[in-house]
Design a protein around this motif. Structure first.
Motif, mmCIF file in Angstrom:
data_model
loop_
_atom_site.group_PDB
_atom_site.id
_atom_site.type_symbol
_atom_site.label_atom_id
_atom_site.label_comp_id
_atom_site.label_asym_id
_atom_site.label_seq_id
_atom_site.Cartn_x
_atom_site.Cartn_y
_atom_site.Cartn_z
ATOM 1 N N MET A 1 -51.863 111.471 -35.048
ATOM 2 C CA MET A 1 -50.894 110.605 -34.412
ATOM 3 C C MET A 1 -50.467 109.552 -35.453
ATOM 4 S SD MET A 1 -52.686 110.349 -30.645
ATOM 5 C CE MET A 1 -51.480 109.241 -29.958
ATOM 6 N N PRO A 2 -49.486 109.898 -36.277
ATOM 7 C CA PRO A 2 -49.057 108.981 -37.329
ATOM 8 C C PRO A 2 -48.565 107.648 -36.776
ATOM 9 C CG PRO A 2 -48.184 111.161 -37.696
ATOM 10 C CD PRO A 2 -48.791 111.161 -36.328
ATOM 11 N N LYS A 3 -48.864 106.597 -37.512
ATOM 12 C CA LYS A 3 -48.367 105.269 -37.156
ATOM 13 C C LYS A 3 -48.277 104.440 -38.420
ATOM 14 C CE LYS A 3 -52.939 104.144 -35.388
ATOM 15 N NZ LYS A 3 -53.417 105.512 -35.246
ATOM 16 N N GLY A 4 -47.480 103.379 -38.372
ATOM 17 C CA GLY A 4 -47.321 102.538 -39.551
ATOM 18 C C GLY A 4 -46.822 101.156 -39.199
ATOM 19 N N VAL A 5 -46.923 100.270 -40.160
ATOM 20 C CA VAL A 5 -46.525 98.876 -39.997
ATOM 21 C C VAL A 5 -45.014 98.761 -40.173
ATOM 22 C CG1 VAL A 5 -46.781 96.554 -40.941
ATOM 23 C CG2 VAL A 5 -48.750 98.083 -40.850
ATOM 24 N N ILE A 6 -44.398 97.966 -39.302
ATOM 25 C CA ILE A 6 -42.955 97.723 -39.397
ATOM 26 C C ILE A 6 -42.757 96.467 -40.237
ATOM 27 C CG2 ILE A 6 -40.857 97.206 -38.112
ATOM 28 C CD1 ILE A 6 -42.182 98.711 -35.745
ATOM 29 N N ARG A 7 -42.037 96.609 -41.328
ATOM 30 C CA ARG A 7 -41.777 95.494 -42.242
ATOM 31 C C ARG A 7 -40.285 95.404 -42.533
ATOM 32 N NH1 ARG A 7 -46.520 97.796 -45.168
ATOM 33 N NH2 ARG A 7 -48.253 96.430 -44.682
ATOM 34 N N ASN A 8 -39.888 94.252 -43.046
ATOM 35 C CA ASN A 8 -38.520 94.055 -43.553
ATOM 36 C C ASN A 8 -37.441 94.439 -42.543
ATOM 37 O OD1 ASN A 8 -39.687 93.268 -45.999
ATOM 38 N ND2 ASN A 8 -39.715 95.379 -46.740
ATOM 39 N N TYR A 9 -37.667 94.091 -41.304
ATOM 40 C CA TYR A 9 -36.672 94.302 -40.251
ATOM 41 C C TYR A 9 -36.341 95.775 -40.009
ATOM 42 C CZ TYR A 9 -36.205 89.322 -40.978
ATOM 43 O OH TYR A 9 -36.476 87.998 -41.122
ATOM 44 N N ASN A 10 -37.238 96.680 -40.398
ATOM 45 C CA ASN A 10 -37.042 98.087 -40.075
ATOM 46 C C ASN A 10 -37.173 98.279 -38.573
ATOM 47 O OD1 ASN A 10 -36.724 99.092 -42.736
ATOM 48 N ND2 ASN A 10 -38.927 98.958 -43.036
ATOM 49 N N ARG A 11 -36.570 99.322 -38.061
ATOM 50 C CA ARG A 11 -36.676 99.640 -36.637
ATOM 51 C C ARG A 11 -37.881 100.539 -36.422
ATOM 52 N NH1 ARG A 11 -30.990 101.801 -34.811
ATOM 53 N NH2 ARG A 11 -32.069 103.608 -35.604
ATOM 54 N N SER A 12 -38.544 100.374 -35.261
ATOM 55 C CA SER A 12 -39.755 101.148 -34.978
ATOM 56 C C SER A 12 -39.490 102.647 -35.011
ATOM 57 C CB SER A 12 -40.364 100.731 -33.639
ATOM 58 O OG SER A 12 -39.445 100.924 -32.584
ATOM 59 N N ASN A 13 -38.344 103.093 -34.517
ATOM 60 C CA ASN A 13 -38.059 104.526 -34.522
ATOM 61 C C ASN A 13 -37.870 105.054 -35.945
ATOM 62 O OD1 ASN A 13 -35.646 103.018 -34.492
ATOM 63 N ND2 ASN A 13 -34.489 104.782 -33.790
ATOM 64 N N ASP A 14 -37.273 104.256 -36.829
ATOM 65 C CA ASP A 14 -37.119 104.681 -38.220
ATOM 66 C C ASP A 14 -38.476 104.785 -38.915
ATOM 67 O OD1 ASP A 14 -34.333 104.800 -38.003
ATOM 68 O OD2 ASP A 14 -34.081 102.729 -38.683
ATOM 69 N N VAL A 15 -39.347 103.808 -38.668
ATOM 70 C CA VAL A 15 -40.685 103.838 -39.256
ATOM 71 C C VAL A 15 -41.461 105.045 -38.726
ATOM 72 C CG1 VAL A 15 -42.901 102.615 -39.428
ATOM 73 C CG2 VAL A 15 -40.757 101.351 -39.671
ATOM 74 N N THR A 37 -49.219 100.733 -27.184
ATOM 75 C CA THR A 37 -50.618 100.318 -27.183
ATOM 76 C C THR A 37 -50.760 99.082 -28.053
ATOM 77 O OG1 THR A 37 -51.144 101.837 -28.998
ATOM 78 C CG2 THR A 37 -51.601 102.614 -26.771
ATOM 79 N N ARG A 38 -51.922 98.435 -27.907
ATOM 80 C CA ARG A 38 -52.193 97.232 -28.693
ATOM 81 C C ARG A 38 -53.673 97.234 -29.061
ATOM 82 N NH1 ARG A 38 -50.777 91.036 -27.003
ATOM 83 N NH2 ARG A 38 -52.194 90.070 -28.493
ATOM 84 N N VAL A 50 -56.306 90.075 -36.033
ATOM 85 C CA VAL A 50 -55.109 90.886 -36.219
ATOM 86 C C VAL A 50 -54.787 91.562 -34.893
ATOM 87 C CG1 VAL A 50 -54.117 92.869 -37.433
ATOM 88 C CG2 VAL A 50 -55.638 91.297 -38.645
ATOM 89 N N SER A 51 -53.506 91.613 -34.566
ATOM 90 C CA SER A 51 -53.057 92.292 -33.357
ATOM 91 C C SER A 51 -52.029 93.344 -33.764
ATOM 92 C CB SER A 51 -52.430 91.297 -32.380
ATOM 93 O OG SER A 51 -51.980 91.965 -31.228
ATOM 94 N N ASN A 52 -52.404 94.604 -33.612
ATOM 95 C CA ASN A 52 -51.487 95.700 -33.929
ATOM 96 C C ASN A 52 -50.878 96.229 -32.643
ATOM 97 O OD1 ASN A 52 -52.038 95.574 -36.643
ATOM 98 N ND2 ASN A 52 -53.537 97.213 -36.608
ATOM 99 N N ARG A 53 -49.562 96.164 -32.556
ATOM 100 C CA ARG A 53 -48.838 96.728 -31.427
ATOM 101 C C ARG A 53 -48.146 97.996 -31.903
ATOM 102 N NH1 ARG A 53 -45.436 91.718 -30.265
ATOM 103 N NH2 ARG A 53 -46.061 91.363 -32.398
ATOM 104 N N ILE A 54 -48.311 99.058 -31.128
ATOM 105 C CA ILE A 54 -47.792 100.358 -31.536
ATOM 106 C C ILE A 54 -46.883 100.911 -30.448
ATOM 107 C CG2 ILE A 54 -48.398 102.717 -32.204
ATOM 108 C CD1 ILE A 54 -51.167 101.522 -33.018
ATOM 109 N N GLN A 55 -45.698 101.339 -30.862
ATOM 110 C CA GLN A 55 -44.799 102.043 -29.955
ATOM 111 C C GLN A 55 -44.854 103.514 -30.354
ATOM 112 O OE1 GLN A 55 -40.485 101.188 -30.021
ATOM 113 N NE2 GLN A 55 -40.658 101.166 -27.798
ATOM 114 N N TRP A 56 -45.172 104.358 -29.376
ATOM 115 C CA TRP A 56 -45.336 105.789 -29.606
ATOM 116 C C TRP A 56 -44.086 106.535 -29.162
ATOM 117 C CZ3 TRP A 56 -49.525 107.067 -32.307
ATOM 118 C CH2 TRP A 56 -50.617 106.201 -32.273
ATOM 119 N N PHE A 57 -43.713 107.546 -29.911
ATOM 120 C CA PHE A 57 -42.522 108.328 -29.618
ATOM 121 C C PHE A 57 -42.872 109.796 -29.402
ATOM 122 C CE2 PHE A 57 -41.039 104.742 -32.118
ATOM 123 C CZ PHE A 57 -39.951 104.305 -31.386
#
Length: 113
Positions: A1-15, A37-38, A50-57
């Motif tokens: 289940m790949p996931k990554g940090v959103i930086r530099n104003y990237n959109r979650s769907n693009d990441v 999830t969080r 640290v609080s990681n919030r993840i949007q899954w697609f």
């Protein structure tokens, strides 16, 4: 289940699309949001909470080819029948995300049939 940090104003769907391609070599298309999830934890290396919030697609791919990115520390991966995928997961929350993604996929298949 790949996931990554959103930086530099990237959109979650693009990441999400980039991480799936980077970690698994899969060129995919997003067909819906499977959930959020969080994870909250104390990071020893950062010395703070640290609080990681993840949007899954939910995604589809045009073929079943993939390559696991071993150089990033991933040991295995692949396409699995839904029951096997659910059995491979350790956490209930991850199973709920996969179930939600599968429901989105089933509805998607009905629209293209």
């Amino acid at each position: 289940m790949p996931k990554g940090v959103i930086r530099n104003y990237n959109r979650s769907n693009d990441v999400a699309l980039w991480r799936v391609e980077d970690e698994a070599g899969i060129h995919a298309e997003i067909i819906g949001i499977a959930g959020n999830t969080r994870y909250d934890f104390f990071s020893e290396s950062r010395g703070k909470e640290v609080s990681n919030r993840i949007q899954w697609f939910a995604m589809v791919a045009s073929d079943h080819s993939y390559r696991v990115s071993y150089d990033q520390g991933f040991l295995n991966g692949g396409y699995f029948p839904i029951d096997e995928a659910l059995n491979r997961l350790s956490f209930d929350g991850d199973r709920e995300i996969v179930r939600a993604a599968y429901q989105i996929y089933q509805k998607y298949r009905e629209t293209i049939a």
